[in-house]
Design an enzyme around this catalytic site. Structure first.
Site, mmCIF file in Angstrom:
data_model
loop_
_atom_site.group_PDB
_atom_site.id
_atom_site.type_symbol
_atom_site.label_atom_id
_atom_site.label_comp_id
_atom_site.label_asym_id
_atom_site.label_seq_id
_atom_site.Cartn_x
_atom_site.Cartn_y
_atom_site.Cartn_z
ATOM 1 C CG ASP A 62 -1.858 1.192 1.262
ATOM 2 O OD1 ASP A 62 -1.813 2.006 0.310
ATOM 3 O OD2 ASP A 62 -2.620 1.312 2.231
ATOM 4 C CE LYS A 64 -4.517 5.551 -1.931
ATOM 5 N NZ LYS A 64 -6.001 5.456 -1.808
ATOM 6 N N GLY A 85 4.760 2.988 -14.908
ATOM 7 C CA GLY A 85 3.937 3.440 -16.026
ATOM 8 C C GLY A 85 2.871 4.429 -15.595
ATOM 9 N NE ARG A 93 0.413 13.471 -7.377
ATOM 10 C CZ ARG A 93 0.274 13.574 -8.691
ATOM 11 N NH1 ARG A 93 0.916 14.524 -9.364
ATOM 12 N NH2 ARG A 93 -0.489 12.714 -9.356
ATOM 13 C CG HIS A 128 -6.674 4.245 -23.592
ATOM 14 N ND1 HIS A 128 -5.984 3.417 -22.750
ATOM 15 C CD2 HIS A 128 -7.743 4.715 -22.895
ATOM 16 C CE1 HIS A 128 -6.600 3.364 -21.581
ATOM 17 N NE2 HIS A 128 -7.673 4.148 -21.640
ATOM 18 C CE1 TYR A 132 -1.378 8.522 -25.291
ATOM 19 C CE2 TYR A 132 -1.248 6.136 -25.193
ATOM 20 C CZ TYR A 132 -1.533 7.337 -24.588
ATOM 21 O OH TYR A 132 -1.979 7.366 -23.292
ATOM 22 C CG ASP A 158 -1.099 0.021 -25.427
ATOM 23 O OD1 ASP A 158 -0.898 1.248 -25.371
ATOM 24 O OD2 ASP A 158 -2.121 -0.515 -24.976
#
Length: 373
Positions: A62, A64, A85, A93, A128, A132, A158
Site C-alpha cells: 500500500d 499510501k 507506467g 508524489r 490510449h 497516440y 502499446d
C-alpha cells in the site's frame, strides 16, 4: 536462465505496455518483482489469465503508507532497474521518483512508460493506444483507399511503439551503466515510438514514392499483389508477392494470364482478376496449392492457430491449460523459458520480500503496509 540472469527489476504495477515490457525482461532472465496495490488493478480477465503478468512474482504494498514506500526504496537500493507506467508526477508524489530512487541507488536504470511522454502539452492528459497512433501519424497509414483509418487492436502503439522501445532503452541504459557506473532515466513514450516506426515511410514520402492517401501505396493494399483476398469458404489469404520472381510464381500457381503489374493503370483489372480467382477455392485448398512455394501467399489464421510451421517451432505453448505465445526471441546458449504463470496480486509478498532481504515482514503485514494474498 536467459541472457539477463542476475539482473534485478522492480516493477511498479500498471496496465498495458509497462507490464508487457516487464514480461519481456522476465522472460529474458531478469528477476522481476511486481509491486501490486492491495487487491490488484485493472485486468481483462481473472489474474491467472492476465498473461502479460507471467514470469514474475507479485508483492502487494500500500504505497499510501510511508512504511510501504520505504520498502520499495530498500528494494530499489538492490535493483538494477525500476519500471513505472504512471502519469508524469505520480511517482514523485509517492516519493519514488527518479531523484528519490537515485539517492539510494545511483546506478539504477529508471524506466518510465507513458503515452505522451514526460513533457509536452499533452503529457498530463489521458490517452490510449489509438490516440497516440493518431497523433503520431501511424493510424492514418492503416486502411483502404477511400475508407477510414483502421484500428490494429493495441498491438502497434502499446506494445510495438511502447513496450519494445522501453525494453530497448532499458537494455541500452544497463549497458552504459556498466561502463559509467551511473544510472539514468529512460523516457519511453508511445507517441514517440509509434512515430519512429514510420521512419522508412517518411523517407519514401520525401522521395515521392509514398503518398499520404492511405490504400494507394505499395504496402497498404494499394497494390493488388500486396493485399488480402477472400476464399470460397469466406476465409482469407494474404498475398505479398512484391518481387518480380515471387509475382511470377504467384501467377503461375494461379494459372492466370494476368494484366501487366508494372502498369498501375492496370491494377484495378488485376485486382478484379485476383479477387475472382481466389474465390474459386477454399482457404485450405489455396494453402495446399502454395505450400512450399515462393509466391508469398499465406492463410489468414485466427490467434494461436495450429499451423504446421508454428507447431514445428513451438511458437505457441500450453501452460497450465492456457494456450499462449512462447518467449521470443530465441537464444542458443542462454535459452528463455516460461517458469511462472501470472501471479495474483500479493501472492508472493512474504517470500519475495524475504528473498530480497526485507526485514520485519510480519510487522508490515500486520500494519497493512504489505498484504499477503
Amino acid at each position: 536462465m536467459g541472457p539477463l540472469e542476475g539482473v534485478k527489476v522492480v516493477e511498479l504495477a500498471g496496465i498495458g505496455p509497462a507490464p508487457f515490457a516487464c514480461m519481456l525482461l522476465a522472460e529474458l532472465g531478469a528477476d522481476v518483482l511486481r509491486i501490486d496495490r492491495p487487491g490488484g488493478g485493472l485486468s481483462m480477465g481473472p489474474p491467472e489469465l492476465d498473461l502479460v503478468n507471467r514470469g514474475r512474482r507479485s508483492a502487494a504494498l500500500d504505497l499510501k503508507q510511508p512504511a510501504a514506500v520505504d520498502v520499495v526504496r530498500r528494494l530499489v537500493a538492490q535493483a538494477d532497474v525500476l519500471v513505472e507506467g504512471f502519469r508524469p508526477g505520480v511517482a514523485e508524489r509517492l516519493g519514488l521518483g527518479p531523484e528519490d530512487c537515485h539517492a539510494v541507488n545511483p546506478r539504477l536504470v529508471y524506466g518510465r512508460m507513458t503515452g505522451w511522454g514526460q513533457d509536452g502539452p499533452l503529457a498530463r492528459t489521458a490517452g490510449h493506444d489509438i490516440d497516440y497512433l493518431a497523433v503520431a501519424g501511424a493510424l492514418h497509414l492503416i486502411g483502404r483507399a477511400g475508407g477510414p483509418p483502421q484500428v490494429p487492436a493495441n498491438l502497434l502503439g502499446d506494445f510495438a511503439g511502447g513496450s519494445l522501445y522501453l525494453v530497448i532503452g532499458v537494455l541500452a541504459a544497463l549497458h552504459e551503466a556498466g561502463r559509467s557506473g551511473q544510472g539514468q532515466v529512460v523516457d519511453a513514450a508511445i507517441v514517440d515510438g509509434s512515430a519512429h516506426l514510420t521512419t522508412m515511410l517518411l523517407g519514401a514520402l520525401a522521395a515521392g514514392s509514398w503518398r499520404q492517401e492511405r490504400g494507394t501505396n505499395l504496402l497498404d493494399t494499394g497494390a493488388p499483389f500486396y493485399d488480402v483476398y477472400e476464399t470460397a469458404d469466406g476465409k482469407h489469404v494474404a498475398v505479398g508477392a512484391l518481387e518480380p520472381q515471387f509475382y511470377a510464381e504467384l501467377i503461375d500457381k494461379l494459372g492466370l494470364d494476368a494484366p501487366d503489374r508494372n502498369e498501375p493503370a492496370q491494377w484495378p483489372e488485376l485486382r478484379k482478376v485476383l479477387t475472382e480467382k481466389f474465390r474459386e477455392r477454399t482457404q485450405a485448398e489455396w494453402t495446399a496449392v502454395f505450400d512450399g512455394s515462393d509466391a508469398c501467399v499465406a492463410p489468414v489464421l485466427p490467434m494461436a492457430a495450429d499451423h504446421p510451421h508454428l507447431v514445428a517451432r513451438g511458437t505457441f505453448v500450453e501452460v497450465d491449460g492456457v494456450r499462449q505465445a512462447a518467449p521470443a526471441p530465441r537464444f542458443d546458449r542462454t535459452p528463455t523459458q516460461l517458469d511462472r504463470p501470472p501471479a495474483r496480486p500479493g501472492e508472493h509478498t512474504r517470500e519475495a520480500l524475504a528473498d530480497w532481504g526485507i526485514a520485519d515482514i510480519d510487522g508490515l503485514l500486520a500494519s497493512g503496509a504489505a498484504v499477503q494474498l
